[in-house]
Motif scaffolding. Structure first.
Motif, mmCIF file in Angstrom:
data_model
loop_
_atom_site.group_PDB
_atom_site.id
_atom_site.type_symbol
_atom_site.label_atom_id
_atom_site.label_comp_id
_atom_site.label_asym_id
_atom_site.label_seq_id
_atom_site.Cartn_x
_atom_site.Cartn_y
_atom_site.Cartn_z
ATOM 1 N N ARG A 419 0.837 -1.208 0.000
ATOM 2 C CA ARG A 419 0.000 0.000 0.000
ATOM 3 C C ARG A 419 0.872 1.259 0.000
ATOM 4 O O ARG A 419 0.615 2.209 -0.740
ATOM 5 C CB ARG A 419 -0.915 0.016 1.223
ATOM 6 N N VAL A 420 1.892 1.258 0.864
ATOM 7 C CA VAL A 420 2.778 2.419 0.929
ATOM 8 C C VAL A 420 3.566 2.546 -0.369
ATOM 9 O O VAL A 420 3.810 3.656 -0.859
ATOM 10 C CB VAL A 420 3.725 2.295 2.143
ATOM 11 N N ILE A 423 1.972 4.680 -3.052
ATOM 12 C CA ILE A 423 1.835 6.135 -2.905
ATOM 13 C C ILE A 423 2.657 6.831 -3.986
ATOM 14 O O ILE A 423 3.858 6.576 -4.129
ATOM 15 C CB ILE A 423 2.294 6.590 -1.506
ATOM 16 N N ASN A 431 3.560 14.567 -0.716
ATOM 17 C CA ASN A 431 3.948 13.160 -0.874
ATOM 18 C C ASN A 431 5.436 13.032 -1.168
ATOM 19 O O ASN A 431 6.129 12.172 -0.614
ATOM 20 C CB ASN A 431 3.148 12.514 -2.009
ATOM 21 N N ARG A 440 10.267 4.652 1.912
ATOM 22 C CA ARG A 440 9.067 3.794 1.940
ATOM 23 C C ARG A 440 9.030 2.946 3.211
ATOM 24 O O ARG A 440 7.960 2.737 3.807
ATOM 25 C CB ARG A 440 9.058 2.866 0.714
ATOM 26 N N LEU A 465 1.261 12.999 5.236
ATOM 27 C CA LEU A 465 0.530 12.640 4.015
ATOM 28 C C LEU A 465 -0.859 13.251 3.942
ATOM 29 O O LEU A 465 -1.589 13.006 2.970
ATOM 30 C CB LEU A 465 0.407 11.111 3.909
ATOM 31 N N ALA A 468 -4.768 11.465 3.001
ATOM 32 C CA ALA A 468 -4.419 10.134 2.492
ATOM 33 C C ALA A 468 -3.839 9.279 3.604
ATOM 34 O O ALA A 468 -4.143 8.089 3.731
ATOM 35 C CB ALA A 468 -3.426 10.254 1.336
#
Length: 523
Positions: A419-420, A423, A431, A440, A465, A468
């Motif tokens: 998921r990360v 990004i 971001n 990460r 972030l 999000a």
């Protein structure tokens, strides 16, 4: 006669009473005595071979008789179609090993005959024309074939089971002593309970209480064979049917006394079999009820943030200054730090990931242990439930639960890492700054810590972030809670498998009931 008693012996010998409930010792003793009686007295005196018994598949137009026959045989034998819902040409199907016995009989001389190895030896399946066919010739053929049938497999639907004509035909079959079973075909799920209950009441009203009733779920408009699982119960019933010897009158005269003693014996064994089924149903009910509270508790513990208390909080405090987490945001509101600093932070925060891993694994393992304890308690209270606990190696079971918890947490962390990784750093300055300043790995550590309830990590993630980050944390929390609930639910799988044995099926006594009906015709 020989086939009937031989099949009875096979049915009785194959009985299993897996649950240690009241009366089970008597059941096993009765089983042993009856097998000895059949082996030592009845079977040696029966020397006649039986000719195949004719099982007529009967019903109204569009009931699905041909599709049912084809599905039982796993081959397109009788033409069936949703656009041609009527049986025109009768066809009889028998086992190739019975071909020599069947050859030359009136049955194969009047209808099309086919061999199929899936037909149990000793019976012939006959797909008859519709009872209510618009063609008089078809109706007459159906009536003639039914008159000569040894057994009926009557097929109806939720829309047609109330028709008067089939019930009149069934009454005639019962008066002739024919064995009858009924198939409720294309049964709609929504009204199944109501329709089945009404149909059972009608059977009782027609003095057909012992008639087996099979339900085939509605598969919708389709062509081809039904799934094997949908007709498995009917197939099992057919395999309990043996060829009946039509020339057994003389044998009955000498064996009438011995045969007359069999029905009460079989009735008692049937009751014992049905007691096993009822006990299995009760065990299933209490077992299924034991685990939802455990799943609810572990979900609440995860969603309330209890996992962060202790080791995770301590690890955060130790990393706060070395990783410069307290100075991670600039006055402009963006993450502060170079790519080099980000790699350093990410490496430092791996220790936080391990703290989360240990806390989550411990929680999931404890939940699985609680589920095991709850399930054991429920099974020990249910009659026969303790039978399912014998032979379990506690140490191996505990190690298996712990291993499953570790695997679930590893998968959860891997999912979060993905998921990360998704990004987009180029999506915004915020971001880009966050990915650069933490890497990460560092962001993954913050998401995991936030997901288990570490408030400073959650706050920092939101500042790094924005929305999000704030939205990501509860999603990851939910995924861990779902994994925990799944782990709890898995504890019941061995119990479910143990209850799925044929001896605990709702039709486990069908074979004995069939033998009882056959004996009733002969005595």
């Amino acid at each position: 006669m020989f086939d009937v008693v031989t099949d009875l012996r096979r049915e009785v010998a194959a009985l299993d009473f897996p649950l240690e409930i009241d009366g089970v010792d008597d059941a096993r003793a009765q089983q042993s005595r009856l097998v000895s009686q059949l082996d030592d007295h009845l079977l040696p005196r029966l020397k006649e071979l039986s000719t195949p018994a004719v099982v007529v598949i009967a019903g109204s137009t569009g009931a699905g008789k041909s599709t049912l026959l084809n599905s039982l045989l796993r081959e397109e034998i009788s033409e069936a179609s949703v656009i041609r819902p009527t049986t025109r040409e009768p066809v009889v199907v028998f086992n190739p090993a019975d071909a020599e016995i069947v050859a030359g009989t009136p049955l194969v001389q009047t209808v099309r005959s086919v061999t199929n190895a899936n037909v149990p030896r000793g019976i012939a399946l006959l797909d008859a024309p519709d009872l209510d066919s618009v063609l008089e010739e078809n109706r007459e053929t159906a009536a003639r074939l039914l008159e000569g049938a040894d057994l009926w497999l009557f097929v109806t639907t939720a829309a047609r089971y109330g028709d008067a004509l089939p019930w009149k035909a069934l009454e005639g079959a019962m008066q002739r002593g024919a064995t009858v079973a009924m198939v409720l075909n294309r049964a709609p799920h929504a009204s199944l309970k109501t329709v089945r209950g009404d149909l059972l009441n009608r059977l009782r009203e027609h003095h057909m209480d012992n008639t087996p009733l099979f339900v085939v779920p509605d598969a919708g408009p389709h062509e081809g064979l039904l799934p094997a699982t949908e007709v498995a119960a009917i197939e099992r019933w057919l395999r309990t049917l043996g060829g009946a010897d039509r020339a057994r009158t003389v044998i009955l005269r000498t064996l009438r006394g011995a045969l007359a003693a069999l029905p009460p014996w079989i009735e008692q064994l049937s009751e014992h079999v049905e007691n096993q089924f009822r006990a299995g149903e009760q065990i299933h009910e209490v077992a299924e009820a034991a685990l939802p509270p455990v799943a609810k508790d572990v979900r609440q513990a995860i969603e309330s943030g209890k996992l962060a208390q202790g080791a995770v909080e301590s690890q955060w405090s130790q990393l706060l200054r070395p990783a410069r987490l307290d100075k991670a945001i600039s006055r402009a509101g963006l993450a502060r730090g170079s790519a080099r600093r980000g790699r350093s932070r990410g490496a430092s925060l791996l220790e936080l990931v391990e703290a989360v891993r240990r806390a989550a694994t411990a929680t999931l393992t404890a939940a699985a242990d609680d589920a095991d304890a709850a399930l054991r308690g429920a099974l020990e209270q249910a009659p026969g439930g303790a039978s399912l606990l014998t032979g379990i190696d506690e140490a191996s079971a505990r190690a298996s639960r712990e291993g499953s918890a570790r695997a679930a947490v590893d998968f959860w962390i891997a999912q979060t890492t993905d998921r990360v990784g998704a990004i987009e750093a180029t999506e915004s300055k915020q971001n880009a700054a966050a990915v650069r300043a933490f890497g990460r790995d560092g962001l993954t550590a913050l998401v995991l810590a936030s997901a288990v309830g570490l408030a400073p990590a959650e706050e920092l993630l939101g500042r790094l972030l924005g929305n999000a980050g704030r939205d990501l944390s509860p999603e990851v929390t939910s995924e861990l809670a779902d994994s925990a609930a799944t782990l709890v639910d898995r504890e019941i799988l061995p119990t479910r498998r143990a209850l799925l044995v044929p001896a605990l099926a709702d039709d486990a006594a069908v074979g004995l009931r069939v033998r009882l009906a056959e004996l009733a015709q002969l005595t």
